[in-house]
Design a protein around this motif. Sequence first.
Motif, PDB file in Angstrom:
ATOM      1  N   VAL A 180      32.574   4.963  18.986  1.00 14.42           N
ATOM      2  CA  VAL A 180      31.587   5.874  18.418  1.00 14.42           C
ATOM      3  C   VAL A 180      31.446   7.103  19.307  1.00 14.42           C
ATOM      4  O   VAL A 180      31.320   6.975  20.534  1.00 14.42           O
ATOM      5  N   ILE A 181      31.458   8.294  18.712  1.00  6.25           N
ATOM      6  CA  ILE A 181      31.227   9.535  19.442  1.00  6.25           C
ATOM      7  C   ILE A 181      29.993  10.224  18.872  1.00  6.25           C
ATOM      8  O   ILE A 181      29.560   9.926  17.756  1.00  6.25           O
ATOM      9  N   ARG A 182      29.442  11.154  19.674  1.00 10.88           N
ATOM     10  CA  ARG A 182      28.294  11.929  19.191  1.00 10.88           C
ATOM     11  C   ARG A 182      28.771  13.254  18.626  1.00 10.88           C
ATOM     12  O   ARG A 182      29.548  13.961  19.250  1.00 10.88           O
ATOM     13  N   VAL A 183      28.292  13.586  17.433  1.00  8.85           N
ATOM     14  CA  VAL A 183      28.555  14.882  16.807  1.00  8.85           C
ATOM     15  C   VAL A 183      27.194  15.522  16.562  1.00  8.85           C
ATOM     16  O   VAL A 183      26.528  15.224  15.562  1.00  8.85           O
ATOM     17  N   GLY A 184      26.778  16.355  17.480  1.00  4.84           N
ATOM     18  CA  GLY A 184      25.450  16.940  17.367  1.00  4.84           C
ATOM     19  C   GLY A 184      24.376  15.877  17.477  1.00  4.84           C
ATOM     20  O   GLY A 184      24.284  15.162  18.472  1.00  4.84           O
ATOM     21  N   THR A 185      23.551  15.757  16.446  1.00  5.22           N
ATOM     22  CA  THR A 185      22.478  14.766  16.439  1.00  5.22           C
ATOM     23  C   THR A 185      22.843  13.531  15.624  1.00  5.22           C
ATOM     24  O   THR A 185      21.968  12.765  15.225  1.00  5.22           O
ATOM     25  N   GLN A 186      24.133  13.329  15.405  1.00  5.97           N
ATOM     26  CA  GLN A 186      24.586  12.171  14.651  1.00  5.97           C
ATOM     27  C   GLN A 186      25.677  11.421  15.413  1.00  5.97           C
ATOM     28  O   GLN A 186      26.280  11.944  16.355  1.00  5.97           O
ATOM     29  N   ALA A 187      25.920  10.206  14.989  1.00  3.64           N
ATOM     30  CA  ALA A 187      26.989   9.381  15.545  1.00  3.64           C
ATOM     31  C   ALA A 187      28.114   9.280  14.522  1.00  3.64           C
ATOM     32  O   ALA A 187      27.863   9.186  13.316  1.00  3.64           O
TER      33      ALA A 187
END
Length: 263
Positions: A100-107
Amino acid sequence: MATHTSFERGLMILSEIADGGDTTVERVAQKLGMPVSTTYRYFRTMREHGFVQEDAGHYRPGHALLALSGRHLTQSHLAEVGTAVLKSIVDAVGETAVMVIRVGTQAMCLRRSEPDKAIKYTFAVNELLSLSAGAGPRMLLAWAPSDVVRAVLDGELPRYTEHSPTAEQIIASLSQIRATGWVVTRGELDPGAVSVAVPVFFGGEVVCSLNVAGPEGRCGSRSWIDSTVKTMNEAARNLTASLESVAPRHILREVRDDVRNLA
Protein backbone atom coordinates in the motif's frame (compact mmCIF):
# COMPACT_ATOMS: atom_id res chain seq x y z
CA MET A 1 6.95 36.66 6.46
CA ALA A 2 10.34 37.56 4.97
CA THR A 3 10.56 38.80 1.40
CA HIS A 4 11.45 36.04 -1.05
CA THR A 5 12.33 36.03 -4.70
CA SER A 6 9.92 34.58 -7.22
CA PHE A 7 12.17 31.55 -7.53
CA GLU A 8 12.22 31.00 -3.76
CA ARG A 9 8.42 31.25 -3.55
CA GLY A 10 8.12 28.68 -6.32
CA LEU A 11 10.43 26.29 -4.47
CA MET A 12 8.49 26.78 -1.25
CA ILE A 13 5.25 25.91 -3.04
CA LEU A 14 6.83 22.83 -4.62
CA SER A 15 7.99 21.71 -1.18
CA GLU A 16 4.47 22.04 0.23
CA ILE A 17 3.06 19.98 -2.64
CA ALA A 18 5.74 17.32 -2.27
CA ASP A 19 5.12 17.06 1.50
CA GLY A 20 1.32 17.24 1.47
CA GLY A 21 0.74 15.20 -1.65
CA ASP A 22 -2.86 16.45 -2.06
CA THR A 23 -3.62 20.11 -1.43
CA THR A 24 -5.41 23.22 -2.64
CA VAL A 25 -4.27 26.66 -3.73
CA GLU A 26 -6.01 28.23 -0.75
CA ARG A 27 -4.34 25.89 1.74
CA VAL A 28 -0.84 26.55 0.40
CA ALA A 29 -1.47 30.30 0.19
CA GLN A 30 -2.59 30.43 3.81
CA LYS A 31 0.35 28.37 5.07
CA LEU A 32 2.95 30.41 3.17
CA GLY A 33 1.27 33.76 3.78
CA MET A 34 0.84 34.52 0.08
CA PRO A 35 -2.13 36.03 -1.79
CA VAL A 36 -4.38 33.39 -3.31
CA SER A 37 -4.23 35.06 -6.72
CA THR A 38 -0.42 34.99 -6.72
CA THR A 39 -0.32 31.39 -5.53
CA TYR A 40 -2.76 30.37 -8.23
CA ARG A 41 -0.47 31.82 -10.93
CA TYR A 42 2.36 29.66 -9.63
CA PHE A 43 0.14 26.58 -9.62
CA ARG A 44 -1.00 27.31 -13.18
CA THR A 45 2.59 27.55 -14.42
CA MET A 46 3.61 24.40 -12.53
CA ARG A 47 0.66 22.53 -13.99
CA GLU A 48 1.61 23.59 -17.52
CA HIS A 49 5.11 22.21 -16.99
CA GLY A 50 4.04 18.95 -15.35
CA PHE A 51 5.12 19.72 -11.79
CA VAL A 52 1.55 19.42 -10.47
CA GLN A 53 -1.64 17.79 -11.66
CA GLU A 54 -5.14 19.00 -10.83
CA ASP A 55 -8.32 17.12 -10.03
CA ALA A 56 -11.40 19.22 -9.19
CA GLY A 57 -9.40 21.94 -7.47
CA HIS A 58 -7.07 19.57 -5.64
CA TYR A 59 -3.42 19.44 -6.64
CA ARG A 60 -0.90 16.63 -6.25
CA PRO A 61 2.67 16.07 -7.51
CA GLY A 62 2.97 15.76 -11.29
CA HIS A 63 5.40 13.56 -13.19
CA ALA A 64 8.11 16.25 -13.28
CA LEU A 65 8.05 16.78 -9.50
CA LEU A 66 7.97 13.04 -8.81
CA ALA A 67 11.01 12.53 -11.00
CA LEU A 68 12.83 15.46 -9.37
CA SER A 69 12.14 14.29 -5.83
CA GLY A 70 13.05 10.68 -6.49
CA ARG A 71 9.56 9.44 -5.50
CA HIS A 72 8.84 8.33 -9.06
CA LEU A 73 11.93 6.11 -9.00
CA THR A 74 10.99 4.76 -5.59
CA GLN A 75 7.43 3.86 -6.55
CA SER A 76 8.56 2.38 -9.87
CA HIS A 77 10.96 0.11 -8.02
CA LEU A 78 8.31 -0.84 -5.47
CA ALA A 79 5.96 -1.80 -8.29
CA GLU A 80 8.71 -3.77 -10.02
CA VAL A 81 9.71 -5.89 -7.03
CA GLY A 82 6.40 -5.79 -5.18
CA THR A 83 4.90 -8.98 -6.57
CA ALA A 84 7.91 -11.10 -5.61
CA VAL A 85 8.07 -9.58 -2.12
CA LEU A 86 4.37 -10.18 -1.51
CA LYS A 87 4.57 -13.73 -2.85
CA SER A 88 7.30 -14.52 -0.33
CA ILE A 89 4.97 -13.31 2.43
CA VAL A 90 2.03 -15.32 1.07
CA ASP A 91 4.20 -18.45 0.88
CA ALA A 92 5.13 -17.98 4.54
CA VAL A 93 1.79 -17.01 6.10
CA GLY A 94 -0.76 -18.39 3.63
CA GLU A 95 -2.95 -15.28 3.47
CA THR A 96 -3.47 -12.31 1.12
CA ALA A 97 -0.66 -9.73 1.10
CA VAL A 98 -0.80 -6.23 -0.38
CA MET A 99 1.63 -3.34 -0.81
CA VAL A 100 0.00 0.00 0.00
CA ILE A 101 1.26 3.49 -0.89
CA ARG A 102 -0.06 6.94 0.00
CA VAL A 103 -1.48 9.11 -2.77
CA GLY A 104 -2.25 12.44 -1.19
CA THR A 105 -4.89 11.83 1.47
CA GLN A 106 -5.75 8.35 0.21
CA ALA A 107 -4.21 4.89 0.22
CA MET A 108 -3.67 2.90 -2.97
CA CYS A 109 -3.00 -0.80 -3.38
CA LEU A 110 0.12 -0.91 -5.56
CA ARG A 111 0.57 -4.68 -5.70
CA ARG A 112 -1.33 -7.70 -4.37
CA SER A 113 -0.67 -11.43 -4.01
CA GLU A 114 -3.01 -14.08 -2.69
CA PRO A 115 -3.09 -17.86 -2.14
CA ASP A 116 -5.59 -20.14 -3.82
CA LYS A 117 -7.68 -20.30 -0.63
CA ALA A 118 -7.90 -16.51 -0.31
CA ILE A 119 -11.15 -14.83 0.58
CA LYS A 120 -11.72 -11.81 -1.66
CA TYR A 121 -11.12 -8.64 0.33
CA THR A 122 -11.95 -5.01 -0.42
CA PHE A 123 -8.53 -3.71 -1.46
CA ALA A 124 -7.90 -4.27 -5.19
CA VAL A 125 -4.84 -3.17 -7.20
CA ASN A 126 -4.94 0.56 -8.05
CA GLU A 127 -8.00 1.08 -5.86
CA LEU A 128 -8.03 4.21 -3.69
CA LEU A 129 -9.35 4.02 -0.14
CA SER A 130 -9.32 6.31 2.86
CA LEU A 131 -6.23 6.36 5.08
CA SER A 132 -8.53 6.04 8.07
CA ALA A 133 -9.48 2.34 8.03
CA GLY A 134 -7.54 -0.88 7.67
CA ALA A 135 -4.03 -1.72 8.87
CA GLY A 136 -2.08 -0.79 5.73
CA PRO A 137 -3.71 2.62 5.24
CA ARG A 138 -3.55 3.41 8.97
CA MET A 139 0.18 2.68 9.03
CA LEU A 140 0.68 5.24 6.26
CA LEU A 141 -1.46 7.78 8.11
CA ALA A 142 0.62 7.34 11.25
CA TRP A 143 3.73 8.40 9.35
CA ALA A 144 2.11 11.01 7.09
CA PRO A 145 2.81 14.77 7.36
CA SER A 146 0.65 16.55 9.92
CA ASP A 147 -1.25 18.42 7.20
CA VAL A 148 -2.32 15.12 5.67
CA VAL A 149 -3.42 13.75 9.05
CA ARG A 150 -5.50 16.85 9.71
CA ALA A 151 -7.07 16.75 6.25
CA VAL A 152 -8.09 13.11 6.74
CA LEU A 153 -9.49 13.64 10.23
CA ASP A 154 -11.30 16.85 9.28
CA GLY A 155 -12.96 15.17 6.32
CA GLU A 156 -15.85 12.74 6.27
CA LEU A 157 -14.60 9.36 7.49
CA PRO A 158 -16.14 6.47 5.53
CA ARG A 159 -17.93 3.72 7.44
CA TYR A 160 -16.98 0.54 5.60
CA THR A 161 -18.25 -1.62 8.48
CA GLU A 162 -19.58 -1.12 11.98
CA HIS A 163 -15.99 -1.42 13.18
CA SER A 164 -14.59 1.38 11.03
CA PRO A 165 -12.90 3.78 13.48
CA THR A 166 -13.96 7.25 14.53
CA ALA A 167 -11.64 10.25 14.44
CA GLU A 168 -11.03 9.93 18.17
CA GLN A 169 -10.08 6.26 17.84
CA ILE A 170 -7.73 7.04 14.97
CA ILE A 171 -5.98 9.83 16.89
CA ALA A 172 -5.49 7.53 19.87
CA SER A 173 -3.90 4.86 17.68
CA LEU A 174 -1.33 6.86 15.71
CA SER A 175 1.36 7.36 18.37
CA GLN A 176 1.10 3.71 19.42
CA ILE A 177 1.54 2.59 15.80
CA ARG A 178 4.70 4.66 15.45
CA ALA A 179 6.03 3.32 18.75
CA THR A 180 5.39 -0.39 18.10
CA GLY A 181 6.16 -0.41 14.36
CA TRP A 182 3.14 -2.51 13.45
CA VAL A 183 -0.64 -2.39 13.63
CA VAL A 184 -3.53 -4.88 13.76
CA THR A 185 -7.10 -4.00 12.83
CA ARG A 186 -10.20 -6.16 13.00
CA GLY A 187 -13.15 -5.81 10.66
CA GLU A 188 -12.52 -2.17 9.71
CA LEU A 189 -12.69 -2.71 5.93
CA ASP A 190 -14.28 -6.16 5.70
CA PRO A 191 -16.44 -7.86 8.35
CA GLY A 192 -14.64 -10.72 10.08
CA ALA A 193 -11.21 -9.87 8.65
CA VAL A 194 -7.97 -9.40 10.58
CA SER A 195 -5.44 -7.06 8.99
CA VAL A 196 -1.75 -6.67 9.97
CA ALA A 197 0.67 -4.06 8.58
CA VAL A 198 4.28 -2.94 8.95
CA PRO A 199 6.07 0.08 7.42
CA VAL A 200 8.81 0.11 4.80
CA PHE A 201 11.38 2.85 5.38
CA PHE A 202 13.59 4.52 2.80
CA GLY A 203 15.57 7.71 3.28
CA GLY A 204 14.00 8.32 6.67
CA GLU A 205 10.44 8.13 5.33
CA VAL A 206 7.77 5.44 5.12
CA VAL A 207 7.37 4.81 1.39
CA CYS A 208 4.79 2.03 1.65
CA SER A 209 3.23 -0.45 4.03
CA LEU A 210 3.06 -4.21 3.75
CA ASN A 211 -0.35 -5.58 4.73
CA VAL A 212 -1.62 -9.11 5.32
CA ALA A 213 -5.33 -9.84 5.71
CA GLY A 214 -7.24 -13.01 6.51
CA PRO A 215 -10.33 -14.29 8.30
CA GLU A 216 -10.57 -14.05 12.08
CA GLY A 217 -10.85 -17.81 12.40
CA ARG A 218 -7.39 -18.36 10.90
CA CYS A 219 -5.65 -15.13 11.79
CA GLY A 220 -7.03 -13.97 15.11
CA SER A 221 -4.56 -15.59 17.52
CA ARG A 222 -1.64 -13.70 19.06
CA SER A 223 0.78 -16.43 17.97
CA TRP A 224 -0.30 -16.05 14.31
CA ILE A 225 -0.03 -12.26 14.52
CA ASP A 226 3.44 -12.40 16.12
CA SER A 227 4.70 -14.86 13.50
CA THR A 228 3.21 -12.82 10.66
CA VAL A 229 4.70 -9.54 11.91
CA LYS A 230 8.13 -11.22 12.07
CA THR A 231 7.79 -12.42 8.47
CA MET A 232 6.59 -9.03 7.27
CA ASN A 233 9.37 -7.14 9.06
CA GLU A 234 11.95 -9.32 7.35
CA ALA A 235 10.31 -8.59 3.99
CA ALA A 236 10.26 -4.87 4.81
CA ARG A 237 13.99 -4.88 5.62
CA ASN A 238 14.75 -6.68 2.38
CA LEU A 239 12.66 -4.16 0.47
CA THR A 240 14.50 -1.24 2.08
CA ALA A 241 17.82 -2.81 1.12
CA SER A 242 16.58 -3.25 -2.43
CA LEU A 243 15.56 0.42 -2.63
CA GLU A 244 18.92 1.53 -1.27
CA SER A 245 20.68 -0.47 -3.97
CA VAL A 246 19.00 1.41 -6.84
CA ALA A 247 18.63 4.99 -5.55
CA PRO A 248 20.62 7.27 -3.22
CA ARG A 249 18.54 7.48 -0.08
CA HIS A 250 19.46 11.10 0.71
CA ILE A 251 18.05 12.74 -2.43
CA LEU A 252 14.50 13.49 -1.29
CA ARG A 253 15.52 14.65 2.18
CA GLU A 254 18.22 16.97 0.88
CA VAL A 255 15.92 18.54 -1.70
CA ARG A 256 13.27 19.24 0.94
CA ASP A 257 15.77 20.54 3.50
CA ASP A 258 17.34 22.89 0.97
CA VAL A 259 13.97 24.27 -0.05
CA ARG A 260 12.87 24.79 3.54
CA ASN A 261 16.12 26.60 4.35
CA LEU A 262 15.21 29.22 1.78
CA ALA A 263 12.39 30.34 4.05
